[in-house]
Design an enzyme around this catalytic site. Structure first.
Site, mmCIF file in Angstrom:
data_model
loop_
_atom_site.group_PDB
_atom_site.id
_atom_site.type_symbol
_atom_site.label_atom_id
_atom_site.label_comp_id
_atom_site.label_asym_id
_atom_site.label_seq_id
_atom_site.Cartn_x
_atom_site.Cartn_y
_atom_site.Cartn_z
ATOM 1 N N GLN A 77 42.835 25.174 31.542
ATOM 2 C CA GLN A 77 43.043 25.001 30.099
ATOM 3 C C GLN A 77 42.818 23.549 29.688
ATOM 4 O OE1 GLN A 77 47.296 24.673 28.780
ATOM 5 N NE2 GLN A 77 46.906 26.747 28.073
ATOM 6 N N HIS A 80 46.447 26.938 33.938
ATOM 7 C CA HIS A 80 47.327 27.859 33.208
ATOM 8 C C HIS A 80 47.906 28.860 34.207
ATOM 9 C CE1 HIS A 80 47.941 30.891 29.645
ATOM 10 N NE2 HIS A 80 48.931 30.916 30.505
ATOM 11 N N PHE A 126 57.608 27.104 32.835
ATOM 12 C CA PHE A 126 56.224 27.584 32.798
ATOM 13 C C PHE A 126 55.811 28.132 34.174
ATOM 14 C CE2 PHE A 126 51.545 25.980 32.286
ATOM 15 C CZ PHE A 126 51.115 27.234 31.882
ATOM 16 N N HIS A 178 57.549 31.354 34.896
ATOM 17 C CA HIS A 178 56.924 32.455 34.145
ATOM 18 C C HIS A 178 55.652 32.925 34.864
ATOM 19 C CE1 HIS A 178 55.126 34.688 30.758
ATOM 20 N NE2 HIS A 178 54.023 34.034 31.025
ATOM 21 N N GLU A 179 54.836 31.976 35.296
ATOM 22 C CA GLU A 179 53.566 32.333 35.943
ATOM 23 C C GLU A 179 53.809 33.050 37.272
ATOM 24 O OE1 GLU A 179 50.370 32.095 34.691
ATOM 25 O OE2 GLU A 179 51.465 31.692 32.860
ATOM 26 N N LYS A 185 55.562 36.611 36.491
ATOM 27 C CA LYS A 185 54.677 37.588 35.836
ATOM 28 C C LYS A 185 53.450 37.927 36.696
ATOM 29 C CE LYS A 185 51.945 38.376 31.623
ATOM 30 N NZ LYS A 185 51.623 37.876 30.277
ATOM 31 N N HIS A 186 52.810 36.911 37.258
ATOM 32 C CA HIS A 186 51.537 37.140 37.960
ATOM 33 C C HIS A 186 51.658 37.013 39.485
ATOM 34 C CE1 HIS A 186 49.400 36.969 34.088
ATOM 35 N NE2 HIS A 186 50.125 35.898 33.792
HETATM 36 P P1 AMP Z 1 50.610 34.431 30.478
HETATM 37 O O1 AMP Z 1 51.861 35.189 30.079
HETATM 38 O O2 AMP Z 1 50.574 34.027 31.906
HETATM 39 O O3 AMP Z 1 49.366 35.137 30.030
HETATM 40 O O4 AMP Z 1 50.643 33.084 29.678
HETATM 41 C C1 AMP Z 1 50.806 33.068 28.297
HETATM 42 C C2 AMP Z 1 52.016 32.268 27.957
HETATM 43 O O5 AMP Z 1 51.920 30.986 28.556
HETATM 44 C C3 AMP Z 1 52.164 32.059 26.481
HETATM 45 O O6 AMP Z 1 53.531 32.165 26.147
HETATM 46 C C4 AMP Z 1 51.688 30.638 26.302
HETATM 47 O O7 AMP Z 1 52.256 30.003 25.198
HETATM 48 C C5 AMP Z 1 52.150 30.005 27.589
HETATM 49 N N1 AMP Z 1 51.356 28.840 27.947
HETATM 50 C C6 AMP Z 1 50.015 28.756 28.042
HETATM 51 N N2 AMP Z 1 49.649 27.529 28.406
HETATM 52 C C7 AMP Z 1 50.778 26.821 28.545
HETATM 53 C C8 AMP Z 1 51.053 25.487 28.906
HETATM 54 N N3 AMP Z 1 50.095 24.607 29.221
HETATM 55 N N4 AMP Z 1 52.347 25.113 28.955
HETATM 56 C C9 AMP Z 1 53.342 25.975 28.667
HETATM 57 N N5 AMP Z 1 53.145 27.248 28.321
HETATM 58 C C10 AMP Z 1 51.877 27.663 28.262
#
Ligand code: AMP
Length: 228
Positions: A33, A60, A110, A113-114, A117-118
């Site tokens: 990104q 990302h 972040f 979350h990654e 989720k993934h």
């Molecule tokens: P995903 O759920 O993995 O598809 O990622 C999407 C989520 O990640 C959304 O809530 C975005 O706002 C968040 N997101 C994407 N890029 C970033 C970033 N550089 N830092 C924090 N959150 C991010």
């Protein structure tokens, strides 16, 4: 002792079982990104508590995907993100995988979350440490900013580029494989280069031709690459 198997049931059981044991995804997207485009948009951004990220593509995510374009998510609630497993990667994570969401944070939310989720959907192949390490290694190896700059495509306010020039430069830089290109819009509605999708094989060991490219959200011309 004689055991009577019910043949149709046995077939259903065995095929279900072998499907489970097989792969649970087909390939990966490594999604990079451009921070300037994340920030220069309606949602805006907040720099991480560790400071303004460098002017480079950030990671990302590394997303297991199916060949049909769909993807699994949140595959294992019993293996949540554990930062202690990537202690040794922290400074690379902060520099290469910067959080830009508001409110400002250190990145753990972040990355968590990654992973949740993934990452949990490919955990049979990449454990937590390997998952993050793999994304970091590929980002370093691919270095799309350098590829674009070598082709004269630089972050510069006021300049814009065609989609074909960006995609040709990237494909050439990664051995001929197509790279998915996503744009977003700035506050004035101008399209800008936002995210790049690289396809990796199921073991995340090499870049492959994309089985399924995300459709480009870019116009064919006038794509900005904002300074960050
Ligand atoms: P995903 O759920 O993995 O598809 O990622 C999407 C989520 O990640 C959304 O809530 C975005 O706002 C968040 N997101 C994407 N890029 C970033 C970033 N550089 N830092 C924090 N959150 C991010």
């Amino acid at each position: 002792m004689k055991i009577n198997f019910h043949l149709p049931l046995l077939v259903v059981f065995l095929s279900t079982f072998s499907l489970e044991a097989q792969q649970s995804y087909d390939y990966f997207y490594l999604v990079l990104q451009w921070p300037g485009s994340f920030c220069d948009s309606k949602q805006g951004c907040c720099y991480p508590t560790t400071g303004k990220p460098k002017s480079d593509f950030g990671i990302h995510g590394l997303w297991p995907n199916y060949n049909d374009g769909t993807y699994p998510s949140n595959c294992d609630a019993n293996n949540p993100f554990d930062p202690s497993k990537i202690d040794d990667l922290m400074s690379s994570m902060q520099s290469e995988w910067p959080t830009l969401a508001c409110p400002q944070s250190d990145g753990l939310k972040f990355w968590s979350h990654e992973w949740n989720k993934h990452g949990t959907c490919s955990e049979s192949i990449l454990d937590q440490h390997t998952y993050f390490q793999t994304a970091l290694d590929f980002k370093k190896k691919l270095d799309p900013l350098q590829i674009l700059q070598n082709a004269g495509i630089e972050p510069a306010d006021g300049s814009s580029y065609s989609l074909s020039s960006i995609s040709q430069a990237l494909a050439q830089g990664v051995g001929g494989h197509e790279v998915g290109i996503q744009c977003n819009v700035d506050l004035s509605g101008n399209a800008q280069l936002f995210q790049l999708y690289f396809c990796l094989d199921q073991a995340a060991s090499e870049i492959i031709p994309c089985p399924n490219s995300p459709s480009s959200t870019c116009s064919s011309d006038g794509i900005e690459f904002p300074v960050f």
